[in-house]
Write an enzyme that holds these catalytic residues in place. Structure first.
Site, mmCIF file in Angstrom:
data_model
loop_
_atom_site.group_PDB
_atom_site.id
_atom_site.type_symbol
_atom_site.label_atom_id
_atom_site.label_comp_id
_atom_site.label_asym_id
_atom_site.label_seq_id
_atom_site.Cartn_x
_atom_site.Cartn_y
_atom_site.Cartn_z
ATOM 1 N N GLU A 231 34.861 46.568 36.693
ATOM 2 C CA GLU A 231 35.449 46.933 37.992
ATOM 3 C C GLU A 231 36.206 45.710 38.469
ATOM 4 O O GLU A 231 35.603 44.713 38.869
ATOM 5 C CB GLU A 231 34.350 47.305 38.994
ATOM 6 C CG GLU A 231 33.598 48.577 38.648
ATOM 7 C CD GLU A 231 34.440 49.838 38.772
ATOM 8 O OE1 GLU A 231 35.618 49.769 39.177
ATOM 9 O OE2 GLU A 231 33.917 50.915 38.430
ATOM 10 N N CYS B 229 37.464 45.065 47.102
ATOM 11 C CA CYS B 229 38.321 45.427 45.967
ATOM 12 C C CYS B 229 39.274 46.547 46.359
ATOM 13 O O CYS B 229 40.477 46.435 46.191
ATOM 14 C CB CYS B 229 37.457 45.813 44.777
ATOM 15 S SG CYS B 229 36.220 47.037 45.166
HETATM 16 P P1 NAD Z 1 35.560 36.255 39.686
HETATM 17 O O1 NAD Z 1 36.180 36.992 38.560
HETATM 18 O O2 NAD Z 1 36.044 34.879 39.968
HETATM 19 O O3 NAD Z 1 33.979 36.139 39.491
HETATM 20 C C1 NAD Z 1 33.155 37.252 39.273
HETATM 21 C C2 NAD Z 1 31.918 36.827 38.520
HETATM 22 O O4 NAD Z 1 32.287 36.400 37.205
HETATM 23 C C3 NAD Z 1 31.158 35.661 39.136
HETATM 24 O O5 NAD Z 1 29.766 35.937 39.015
HETATM 25 C C4 NAD Z 1 31.538 34.489 38.241
HETATM 26 O O6 NAD Z 1 30.567 33.474 38.228
HETATM 27 C C5 NAD Z 1 31.641 35.159 36.898
HETATM 28 N N1 NAD Z 1 32.457 34.460 35.891
HETATM 29 C C6 NAD Z 1 33.293 33.400 36.047
HETATM 30 N N2 NAD Z 1 33.877 33.086 34.862
HETATM 31 C C7 NAD Z 1 33.393 33.957 33.933
HETATM 32 C C8 NAD Z 1 33.656 34.178 32.542
HETATM 33 N N3 NAD Z 1 34.526 33.428 31.857
HETATM 34 N N4 NAD Z 1 33.008 35.193 31.937
HETATM 35 C C9 NAD Z 1 32.148 35.994 32.619
HETATM 36 N N5 NAD Z 1 31.885 35.843 33.940
HETATM 37 C C10 NAD Z 1 32.498 34.832 34.591
HETATM 38 O O7 NAD Z 1 35.739 37.223 40.946
HETATM 39 P P2 NAD Z 1 35.334 36.900 42.474
HETATM 40 O O8 NAD Z 1 36.350 35.931 43.006
HETATM 41 O O9 NAD Z 1 33.901 36.583 42.569
HETATM 42 O O10 NAD Z 1 35.536 38.334 43.161
HETATM 43 C C11 NAD Z 1 36.767 38.743 43.685
HETATM 44 C C12 NAD Z 1 37.485 39.698 42.748
HETATM 45 O O11 NAD Z 1 36.622 40.773 42.419
HETATM 46 C C13 NAD Z 1 38.702 40.344 43.363
HETATM 47 O O12 NAD Z 1 39.767 40.396 42.422
HETATM 48 C C14 NAD Z 1 38.251 41.756 43.688
HETATM 49 O O13 NAD Z 1 39.286 42.703 43.769
HETATM 50 C C15 NAD Z 1 37.300 42.011 42.579
HETATM 51 N N6 NAD Z 1 36.348 43.061 42.936
HETATM 52 C C16 NAD Z 1 36.472 44.270 42.347
HETATM 53 C C17 NAD Z 1 35.620 45.317 42.692
HETATM 54 C C18 NAD Z 1 35.743 46.671 42.065
HETATM 55 O O14 NAD Z 1 34.809 47.464 42.185
HETATM 56 N N7 NAD Z 1 36.815 47.002 41.384
HETATM 57 C C19 NAD Z 1 34.619 45.094 43.648
HETATM 58 C C20 NAD Z 1 34.521 43.844 44.238
HETATM 59 C C21 NAD Z 1 35.391 42.832 43.855
#
Ligand code: NAD
Length: 468
Positions: free
Chosen positions: A246, A280
């Site tokens: 997501e 999101c």
């Molecule tokens: P992010 O991608 O920076 O981080 C998300 C998670 O991934 C964190 O737990 C982080 O520690 C982890 N992570 C970091 N590097 C990684 C890697 N290389 N491999 C695996 N995991 C890793 O996102 P964020 O800044 O925490 O959240 C904001 C984003 O999330 C926005 O783009 C938003 O639109 C999206 N979002 C989407 C939904 C949806 O349902 N589509 C819901 C909420 C947020």
């Protein structure tokens, strides 16, 4: 100050070293989380693997009974968890804030627990009987973001447990405390190893990346940015992990000429600014027909001007700070650029600390960074259009395809426009109103697979077809 523990194999695990989680409203620590590494991840995965045979052997009725007992325990602690969310995430206790997030988490958990995936008989005749069975996948790795820490954890964990999988969850290092406590509470009911949590500060060792590559994890459910989602997908190839992704959105709303500006102002505001825009499926670009453009801008600014922004622990606050400095800087730089290109109708200048005022800017177009990029914060660009076909083309001209909305007094006409929008969910006269009985997911760069409802539950299972 509270030091939170992780949970592995049903046992609390304190950190040998810990890191501070910062309250975005004050800049002070909200608490401390253990800083873990590959050793703890291996232990958590081993615990989840060890717990899998017994957990997956439970009958549907037993899984439902245990999950229901877990939900009761979460409900008892809803006030405590809401406080932790506000302290680490910043959203207010009040309004559509942390108490509301806890209410949503409990409702989603309850609905998901009540679902079933019974055996489907595909054929039953003299040539034989063919049955489709849904089997748990194994160990699910859940990686969550910082915007709705408990709600999204529940969206990942409950369908996984309900279908007989065991779980290792890793929250965002920006908001880990509520998840650490949530898992501790759930472990008062669950057998040891069924649900484990690990966490690291993401500064040295990348725990999320290690999970995506871990050979002992069979599926990853990931909510976060599209860029990180792509990395998860690459790592998952090593052992063909099942994936639900997501990812980011840049949702468009189209206001048709017959909409009533005053009637839609409240819905437009909450569509765009729920959780301070850090959602999101928030409305992130608004296309308004020339004939009512100025009236819609005026009604939206009127509504937004009366919304109190402040420390989320204060019951009078309805919107809190931006969660972290990186996101704040992103919003500030997009708005600084947009100020030169369009007309600031509200806000537009950074406030104190991580408080950014509610900002509305008109006179922008596709190609402007505030329109093209996901701002994920309290700044809404408004684009004037003259022709509905043009508005649909502009709305669809995006690598993302999470949600979209159409605003009109004529629902039938709005549905025709809605069907032409390239996105996974589309709403009429509202935006972002997800619910547990409706599958939710993005197309294009916004993700892979769906969450919620029966279709979401199926993603935690493998199909086995039995030919008799
Ligand atoms: P992010 O991608 O920076 O981080 C998300 C998670 O991934 C964190 O737990 C982080 O520690 C982890 N992570 C970091 N590097 C990684 C890697 N290389 N491999 C695996 N995991 C890793 O996102 P964020 O800044 O925490 O959240 C904001 C984003 O999330 C926005 O783009 C938003 O639109 C999206 N979002 C989407 C939904 C949806 O349902 N589509 C819901 C909420 C947020």
């Amino acid at each position: 100050m509270t030091f939170y523990s992780a949970t592995i194999g049903g046992t609390p695990v304190a950190g040998e070293t810990n890191f501070a989680v910062i309250n975005p409203a004050t800049g002070e620590p909200a608490g401390y989380a253990p800083n873990m590494g590959a050793v703890e991840l291996d232990r958590a995965v081993a615990a989840a693997r060890a717990a899998f045979p017994e957990w997956s052997a439970h009958s549907d009725e037993d899984l439902q009974r245990i999950c229901s007992a877990v939900i009761s325990r979460i409900e008892e602690h809803a006030g405590e968890l809401a406080n932790i969310i506000t302290l680490e995430q910043g959203k207010p206790l009040n309004g559509l804030g942390s108490r509301w997030e806890m209410g949503g988490a409990v409702a989603w958990a309850g609905y998901t627990t009540g679902l079933s995936l019974p055996v489907k008989v595909l054929q039953d005749n003299e040539q034989g009987r063919v049955e489709l069975h849904r089997k748990p996948i194994g160990v699910v790795g859940s990686i969550t973001p910082w915007n709705f820490p408990v709600m999204i954890a529940i969206w990942h964990v409950m369908p996984a447990l309900r279908t007989g999988n065991t779980v290792v969850i890793k929250p965002s290092p920006l908001t880990p405390l509520s998840t650490l406590r949530l898992v501790e509470i759930m472990n008062e009911v669950l057998p040891p190893g069924v649900l484990n949590v690990v966490i690291a500060d993401d500064k040295g060792f990348n725990l999320g990346a290690a999970m995506a590559a871990h050979p002992g994890i069979d599926k990853i459910v990931f909510t976060g940015s599209s860029a990180t989602g792509q990395k998860v997908m690459q790592s998952a190839a090593s052992n063909m992990k099942r994936l639900t992704l997501e990812l980011g959105g840049n949702d468009a709303g189209i206001v048709l000429p017959d909409a009533d500006p005053k009637a839609i102002a409240e819905g437009l505001f909450w569509g765009a600014f729920i959780n301070n825009g850090q959602t999101c499926a928030a409305l992130k670009r608004l296309y308004v027909h020339d004939s009512i453009h100025d009236a819609v801008c005026e009604a939206l600014v009127d509504y937004a001007s009366n919304i109190p922004v402040g420390n989320g622990m204060d019951e009078t606050s309805i919107i809190g700070p931006v969660q972290n400095a990186m996101q704040f800087d992103k919003v500030a730089s997009l708005v600084a650029d947009a100020r030169k290109r369009g007309k600031v109708l509200l806000g537009g200048e950074p406030g104190d600390g991580l408080f950014y005022p509610l900002t509305i800017i008109s006179g922008l177009n596709n190609g402007d960074p505030l329109v093209d990029e996901e701002q994920f914060g309290p700044a809404l660009p408004i684009i004037r259009y003259f022709d509905v076909d043009e508005a649909i083309a502009l709305a669809n001209d995006s690598p993302n395809g999470l949600g979209g909305s159409v605003w009109s007094s004529d629902t039938a006409a709005a549905k025709v426009v809605a069907s032409r929008m390239a996105c996974g969910s589309v709403w009429i006269n509202k935006h972002g109103a997800i619910q547990p009985n409706a599958p939710f997911g993005g197309i294009k760069a916004s993700g892979l697979g769906v969450e919620f409802a029966e279709e979401g539950l199926q993603e935690y299972t493998n199909i086995q077809v039995v030919f008799a």
